[in-house]
Design an enzyme around this catalytic site. Structure first.
Site, PDB file in Angstrom:
ATOM      1  N   TRP A 114      -0.026  73.110  54.141  1.00 56.66           N
ATOM      2  CA  TRP A 114       1.340  72.699  54.151  1.00 56.66           C
ATOM      3  C   TRP A 114       1.614  71.854  52.848  1.00 56.66           C
ATOM      4  CZ3 TRP A 114       2.640  67.234  53.250  1.00 56.66           C
ATOM      5  CH2 TRP A 114       4.086  67.101  53.212  1.00 56.66           C
ATOM      6  N   LYS A 169       8.791  73.493  57.118  1.00 62.06           N
ATOM      7  CA  LYS A 169       9.565  72.119  57.446  1.00 62.06           C
ATOM      8  C   LYS A 169      11.045  72.289  57.176  1.00 62.06           C
ATOM      9  CE  LYS A 169       8.425  67.261  56.766  1.00 62.06           C
ATOM     10  NZ  LYS A 169       7.493  66.200  56.192  1.00 62.06           N
ATOM     11  N   ASP A 172      -0.416  66.553  65.421  1.00 68.24           N
ATOM     12  CA  ASP A 172      -0.098  66.175  64.316  1.00 68.24           C
ATOM     13  C   ASP A 172       0.669  64.780  64.237  1.00 68.24           C
ATOM     14  OD1 ASP A 172       0.371  65.559  61.454  1.00 68.24           O
ATOM     15  OD2 ASP A 172       1.613  67.188  61.042  1.00 68.24           O
ATOM     16  N   HIS A 203       1.208  72.593  65.372  1.00 67.11           N
ATOM     17  CA  HIS A 203       1.259  71.118  65.110  1.00 67.11           C
ATOM     18  C   HIS A 203       2.107  70.385  66.034  1.00 67.11           C
ATOM     19  CE1 HIS A 203      -0.471  70.581  60.964  1.00 67.11           C
ATOM     20  NE2 HIS A 203      -1.380  71.361  61.676  1.00 67.11           N
ATOM     21  N   ASP A 222       6.607  62.417  63.188  1.00 69.13           N
ATOM     22  CA  ASP A 222       5.232  62.146  63.572  1.00 69.13           C
ATOM     23  C   ASP A 222       4.890  61.261  64.552  1.00 69.13           C
ATOM     24  OD1 ASP A 222       4.029  64.176  61.752  1.00 69.13           O
ATOM     25  OD2 ASP A 222       4.995  63.310  60.285  1.00 69.13           O
ATOM     26  N   ASP A 228      11.975  60.607  61.541  1.00 67.06           N
ATOM     27  CA  ASP A 228      10.636  60.693  61.718  1.00 67.06           C
ATOM     28  C   ASP A 228       9.835  61.948  62.397  1.00 67.06           C
ATOM     29  OD1 ASP A 228       7.663  59.888  61.089  1.00 67.06           O
ATOM     30  OD2 ASP A 228       7.462  59.555  63.218  1.00 67.06           O
ATOM     31  N   ASP A 281       5.141  73.340  63.232  1.00 73.96           N
ATOM     32  CA  ASP A 281       5.100  71.706  63.543  1.00 73.96           C
ATOM     33  C   ASP A 281       6.299  71.262  64.316  1.00 73.96           C
ATOM     34  OD1 ASP A 281       5.608  68.915  63.455  1.00 73.96           O
ATOM     35  OD2 ASP A 281       4.109  69.015  62.024  1.00 73.96           O
ATOM     36  N   HIS A 339       9.380  69.614  62.764  1.00 70.03           N
ATOM     37  CA  HIS A 339       9.729  70.047  61.395  1.00 70.03           C
ATOM     38  C   HIS A 339      10.943  70.966  61.715  1.00 70.03           C
ATOM     39  CE1 HIS A 339       5.789  69.683  58.933  1.00 70.03           C
ATOM     40  NE2 HIS A 339       6.251  68.637  59.487  1.00 70.03           N
ATOM     41  N   GLU A 392       2.626  76.379  56.975  1.00 74.40           N
ATOM     42  CA  GLU A 392       3.524  75.463  57.763  1.00 74.40           C
ATOM     43  C   GLU A 392       4.714  75.240  57.223  1.00 74.40           C
ATOM     44  OE1 GLU A 392       1.460  71.734  58.444  1.00 74.40           O
ATOM     45  OE2 GLU A 392       3.169  70.856  59.675  1.00 74.40           O
TER      46      GLU A 392
END
Ligand code: RNT
Ligand code: ZN
Length: 420
Positions: free
Chosen positions: A186, A229, A327, A287, A297, A295, A260, A263, A227
């Site tokens: 990533w 995003k 993640d 992920h 995560d 955010d 992810d 993302h 990965e």
């Protein structure tokens, strides 16, 4: 017979009425490994040097809950405690900035398997495998937000060399542990504001990845993932490694696509993407995270989205082709608890998917009885799944229900509170 087992027996009968074999389901569940991300334990700090650059890439943890791991031994101790709270055998997901170089400064492009020897040994004892990640952020050479797609060939080459070094570390880990290491790339590359040239960085990234992957590594040792995003903090207007970019790259080069869950656009369903991408790709990496507004995560919880992802993996028989990694990073609550909550939720979601009355639902769909399909989906939601989960935990000798919280609090008093 204890209450947990009594409740299980009753629940088992209830599920059997819907054609579900709960014994079989918990057996299948015990065969799934989740890759636990080391970075929840120290807010993505790593151990390169005490004055390491801790920002950049838009992925900084927020919060200052006491007790964060300061050394690799502390991190391993916290991870061990976490594993004791989680049923099943799992994997460790390590970032290159957690290298142990014993006080010697080793540039990231010069990292070797020996710098991860203790981690590999520890994994052998405690986990079913190791996964790995180049760290293309929190570094002076990533300070302007570009790495593999950097316009400066010197900087680009540094990151290419770093990623090559990481694949070799992955290969060594996979060989030693007898389980392929998923090495996931990533990069944070992108622009805060509107770029004029969207094409150039993507062409450079493609070229850089081609160089990173020049050497063939046997897939029984190392698997490469990339990965995507949609945006990050500081890269709101443009991310070089977008979903379409990596979708194209992985299809063309038979790599693993890493999805992810934080993302994508907030209203997009990652669950729905799984059967599409796996129609064309052999394997994917997930992920699992939780996006909250900007955010990406937050600690994973048993949300509808998480349940939908697990359902897709089970319904499509995709578990063997999907590497499940976590993640998230939260520094505002006890970090061991954060790990435990997220991982237990992921496993719970898989359990729920495995005890779904799948055959009956499929029959309704096949005969066009969408009324009964919707009705059964709703009735299934409050079948006594908690009794199956508790029994599963008990069988695997991990705390049932809130008991794990008491254990983690004890650990906090005895160990974490002493770290200042
Ligand atoms: C960042 C990506 C990436 C990182 C970890 C630390 O947006 O999700 O996976 O979180 O590699
Ligand atoms: Zn991620």
């Amino acid at each position: 017979m204890g209450n947990v087992e009594k409740a299980y027996r009753l629940a088992k009968e209830r599920y059997a009425e819907f054609g579900v074999d709960t014994d079989k389901a918990i057996q299948a569940l015990s065969e799934v490994s989740i890759s636990l991300h080391c970075w929840q334990g120290d807010d993505l700090g790593g151990f390169e040097s005490p004055d390491a650059v801790l920002t950049g890439g838009g992925i900084q943890a927020t919060g200052n809950y006491p007790g964060k791991a300061r050394t690799a031994d502390e991190l391993r101790s916290d991870l061990r405690k976490t594993l004791d709270m989680i049923p099943g055998k799992h994997r460790l997901n390590l970032h290159s900035m957690y290298a142990e170089t014993h006080g010697k400064k080793i540039e990231r492009n010069k990292l070797l398997p020996e710098h991860f020897a203790s981690w590999i040994d520890w994994t052998k004892e405690n986990c079913s495998g190791l996964d790995f990640n180049p760290s293309c952020f929190s570094h002076p050479k990533a300070a302007d937000g570009f790495t593999l797609s950097h316009a400066d060939s010197g900087i680009r080459n540094f990151w290419i060399e770093h990623c090559i070094a990481c694949r070799k570390i992955g290969e060594a880990a996979g060989k030693t542990l007898g389980s392929p290491c998923v090495t996931n790339i990533w990069i944070p590359d992108g622009y805060k504001d509107i770029p004029i040239d969207r094409k150039g960085p993507r062409e450079r990234l493609k070229q850089a990845l081609d160089e990173v992957f020049t050497e063939t590594i046997r897939p029984e040792y190392n698997l490469d993932a990339v990965e995507s995003k949609l945006f990050g903090i500081g890269s709101e207007s443009y991310v070089v490694g977008s979903h379409e970019f990596y979708m194209g790259y992985t299809l063309k080069h038979n790599k693993l696509l890493c999805l992810d869950t934080g993302h994508f656009h907030p209203t997009e369903s990652i669950a729905d993407k799984i059967s599409s991408v796996l129609t064309f790709l052999d394997e994917i990496l997930l992920h699992v995270s939780r996006g909250v507004r900007w955010d990406s995560d937050h600690v994973v919880i048993l949300s509808d989205e998480l349940k939908a992802i697990a359902e897709e993996l089970v319904r499509g028989n995709f578990l063997k082709r999907t590497h499940i990694g976590l993640d998230f990073f939260d520094a505002s609550i006890n970090r061991v608890a954060a790990w435990t909550i997220g991982t237990r939720s992921m496993i719970k979601a898989l359990l729920l998917a495995m005890i779904e009355p799948a055959q009956r639902l499929r029959d309704y769909e096949a005969t066009g009885d969408f009324t009964a399909r919707l009705a059964l989906l709703e009735e299934t939601k409050n079948l006594p799944s908690a009794a199956i989960w508790d029994y599963y935990c008990e069988q695997h000798n991990v705390p049932v229900g809130m008991k794990w919280v008491a254990e983690v609090k004890n650990y906090e008093h005895a160990v974490l509170a002493k770290r200042t």
